[in-house]
Design an enzyme around this catalytic site. Structure first.
Site, PDB file in Angstrom:
ATOM      1  N   ASP A 153     -38.161 -22.366  -9.788  1.00 49.71           N
ATOM      2  CA  ASP A 153     -37.594 -21.150  -9.196  1.00 49.71           C
ATOM      3  C   ASP A 153     -38.423 -20.693  -7.992  1.00 49.71           C
ATOM      4  O   ASP A 153     -39.639 -20.887  -7.966  1.00 49.71           O
ATOM      5  CB  ASP A 153     -37.579 -20.057 -10.280  1.00 49.71           C
ATOM      6  CG  ASP A 153     -36.653 -18.912  -9.924  1.00 49.71           C
ATOM      7  OD1 ASP A 153     -35.906 -19.031  -8.926  1.00 49.71           O
ATOM      8  OD2 ASP A 153     -36.681 -17.895 -10.635  1.00 49.71           O
ATOM      9  N   HIS A 200     -35.142 -25.183  -0.465  1.00 49.49           N
ATOM     10  CA  HIS A 200     -34.724 -26.213  -1.429  1.00 49.49           C
ATOM     11  C   HIS A 200     -35.258 -27.596  -1.008  1.00 49.49           C
ATOM     12  O   HIS A 200     -35.682 -28.388  -1.842  1.00 49.49           O
ATOM     13  CB  HIS A 200     -33.197 -26.246  -1.544  1.00 49.49           C
ATOM     14  CG  HIS A 200     -32.618 -24.998  -2.142  1.00 49.49           C
ATOM     15  ND1 HIS A 200     -33.113 -24.429  -3.292  1.00 49.49           N
ATOM     16  CD2 HIS A 200     -31.588 -24.200  -1.749  1.00 49.49           C
ATOM     17  CE1 HIS A 200     -32.412 -23.328  -3.573  1.00 49.49           C
ATOM     18  NE2 HIS A 200     -31.491 -23.169  -2.657  1.00 49.49           N
ATOM     19  N   LEU A 251     -42.408 -43.276 -17.215  1.00 48.67           N
ATOM     20  CA  LEU A 251     -42.122 -41.833 -17.299  1.00 48.67           C
ATOM     21  C   LEU A 251     -40.623 -41.670 -17.494  1.00 48.67           C
ATOM     22  O   LEU A 251     -39.832 -42.410 -16.900  1.00 48.67           O
ATOM     23  CB  LEU A 251     -42.546 -41.143 -15.986  1.00 48.67           C
ATOM     24  CG  LEU A 251     -42.121 -39.669 -15.836  1.00 48.67           C
ATOM     25  CD1 LEU A 251     -42.908 -38.776 -16.805  1.00 48.67           C
ATOM     26  CD2 LEU A 251     -42.355 -39.178 -14.400  1.00 48.67           C
TER      27      LEU A 251
HETATM   28  C1  FPP Z   1     -34.072 -21.940  -7.811  1.00 48.20           C
HETATM   29  O1  FPP Z   1     -34.677 -21.241  -6.745  1.00 48.20           O
HETATM   30  C2  FPP Z   1     -33.867 -23.321  -7.429  1.00 48.20           C
HETATM   31  C3  FPP Z   1     -32.677 -23.977  -7.450  1.00 48.20           C
HETATM   32  C4  FPP Z   1     -31.403 -23.361  -7.886  1.00 48.20           C
HETATM   33  C5  FPP Z   1     -32.583 -25.365  -6.976  1.00 48.20           C
HETATM   34  C6  FPP Z   1     -33.640 -26.295  -7.477  1.00 48.20           C
HETATM   35  C7  FPP Z   1     -33.611 -27.451  -6.587  1.00 48.20           C
HETATM   36  C8  FPP Z   1     -34.674 -28.065  -6.063  1.00 48.20           C
HETATM   37  C9  FPP Z   1     -36.081 -27.778  -6.402  1.00 48.20           C
HETATM   38  C10 FPP Z   1     -34.423 -29.100  -5.044  1.00 48.20           C
HETATM   39  C11 FPP Z   1     -34.503 -30.498  -5.388  1.00 48.20           C
HETATM   40  C12 FPP Z   1     -34.381 -30.929  -6.782  1.00 48.20           C
HETATM   41  C13 FPP Z   1     -34.251 -32.223  -7.114  1.00 48.20           C
HETATM   42  C14 FPP Z   1     -34.229 -32.634  -8.528  1.00 48.20           C
HETATM   43  C15 FPP Z   1     -34.155 -33.256  -6.098  1.00 48.20           C
HETATM   44  P1  FPP Z   1     -33.877 -20.060  -6.086  1.00 48.20           P
HETATM   45  O2  FPP Z   1     -33.030 -20.604  -4.997  1.00 48.20           O
HETATM   46  O3  FPP Z   1     -33.120 -19.309  -7.138  1.00 48.20           O
HETATM   47  O4  FPP Z   1     -35.023 -19.180  -5.500  1.00 48.20           O
HETATM   48  P2  FPP Z   1     -35.015 -17.589  -5.378  1.00 48.20           P
HETATM   49  O5  FPP Z   1     -35.013 -17.053  -6.783  1.00 48.20           O
HETATM   50  O6  FPP Z   1     -36.282 -17.311  -4.656  1.00 48.20           O
HETATM   51  O7  FPP Z   1     -33.791 -17.207  -4.613  1.00 48.20           O
END
Ligand code: FPP
Length: 264
Positions: free
Chosen positions: A42, A59, A153
């Site tokens: 997150d 992201h 893994l």
């Molecule tokens: C939450 O942060 C994150 C996500 C919904 C996306 C997670 C994706 C990645 C880490 C990218 C790549 C992943 C892979 C497996 C290749 P948020 O957007 O909710 O952050 P915020 O709470 O600060 O808005």
């Protein structure tokens, strides 16, 4: 607390980099009791917004952290890593962000497949694939097949995953099996129900980490987390280094887990 034998310089774990990097060496004594770590990644959006950048940049930066943390797992005794990449609720985000994330997942698979396979990582996906686009579904299946024999893994990526949705889908199939006589109601146990879940091949997580300071479970591994330890860190996911990850795993390895029994 440190698992390095050589304590001269620092007690903190330093990931090795570069082509000479090996997996477990006698320099490191990995903890043995944190084998399955699951992460709610997150804070990508906030990371980007604080820098005046579009959320998708956060992201993308987050995807770089995924690579680094996957790399370090075998060194610190983590055999299973499960990442919450896209929840059943994430469809509520702006259309452009959802499209950007889907494109990022496709590019991640295309870019990382060779490297993951060379590092003997077995990749599997959990979640409901029905709503994902055909190209992504095909790439996911190809990666699962390509890496199926790898054992170094076990990386599980949760895509369009929600704990309630997983349980609902499982119960639906179980109800069909019960109605058709394949399963007798008295044979339904915690263990047999576990086989209907997306995670049927996984041990329960020992540790669930959530970055960005939020202290919620957000529908992640609801059934499987019954006895998991939780670690909430204020660090935003794009800033969560392999070294920080190793420190959290080490910290968790010293916690006493009683699984409901009395203190000794
Ligand atoms: C939450 O942060 C994150 C996500 C919904 C996306 C997670 C994706 C990645 C880490 C990218 C790549 C992943 C892979 C497996 C290749 P948020 O957007 O909710 O952050 P915020 O709470 O600060 O808005």
């Amino acid at each position: 607390m440190c698992w390095r034998q050589n304590r001269k310089k620092s007690c903190r774990f330093r990931p090795r980099r570069g082509p000479e990097r090996k997996f477990v060496t006698d320099e490191i004594i990995p903890p043995r009791n944190v084998r399955h770590v699951a992460i709610i990644m997150d804070g990508n959006g906030r990371w980007a917004t604080r820098r005046g950048l579009p959320r998708l940049v956060g992201h993308r930066k987050g995807a770089e952290r995924v690579r680094e943390i996957v790399d370090i797992c075998p060194d610190i005794g983590v055999k299973y890593l499960t990442l919450y990449a896209f929840s059943t609720e994430n469809w509520k985000r702006a259309e452009a962000e959802v499209a950007g994330l889907m494109s990022l997942f496709r590019r991640y698979i295309l870019r990382e497949a060779k490297r993951l396979h060379e590092n003997r990582v077995r990749v599997r996906f959990i979640g409901d694939r029905a709503r994902l686009d055909q190209k992504l579904i095909a790439l996911m299946a190809q990666l699962e097949e390509k890496t199926a024999k790898n054992e170094h893994l076990n990386l599980t990526i949760a895509l369009n995953y929600g704990g309630r949705d997983e349980l609902t889908r499982a119960v639906r199939v179980l109800a069909e099996d019960t109605a058709s006589g394949r399963v007798a109601p008295e044979d339904i146990t915690e263990e047999s129900l576990g086989f209907y879940l997306d995670t049927r091949y996984l041990p329960d997580p020992d540790l669930i980490i959530r970055t960005s300071g939020e202290q919620r479970v957000s529908n992640f591994l609801l059934w499987q987390s019954a006895y998991a330890e939780y670690e909430f860190t204020p660090t935003l996911w794009p800033d969560f280094t392999a070294r920080a990850f190793a420190d959290v795993v080490l910290g968790a390895s010293t916690r006493e887990r009683r699984f409901g029994s009395a203190a000794g």
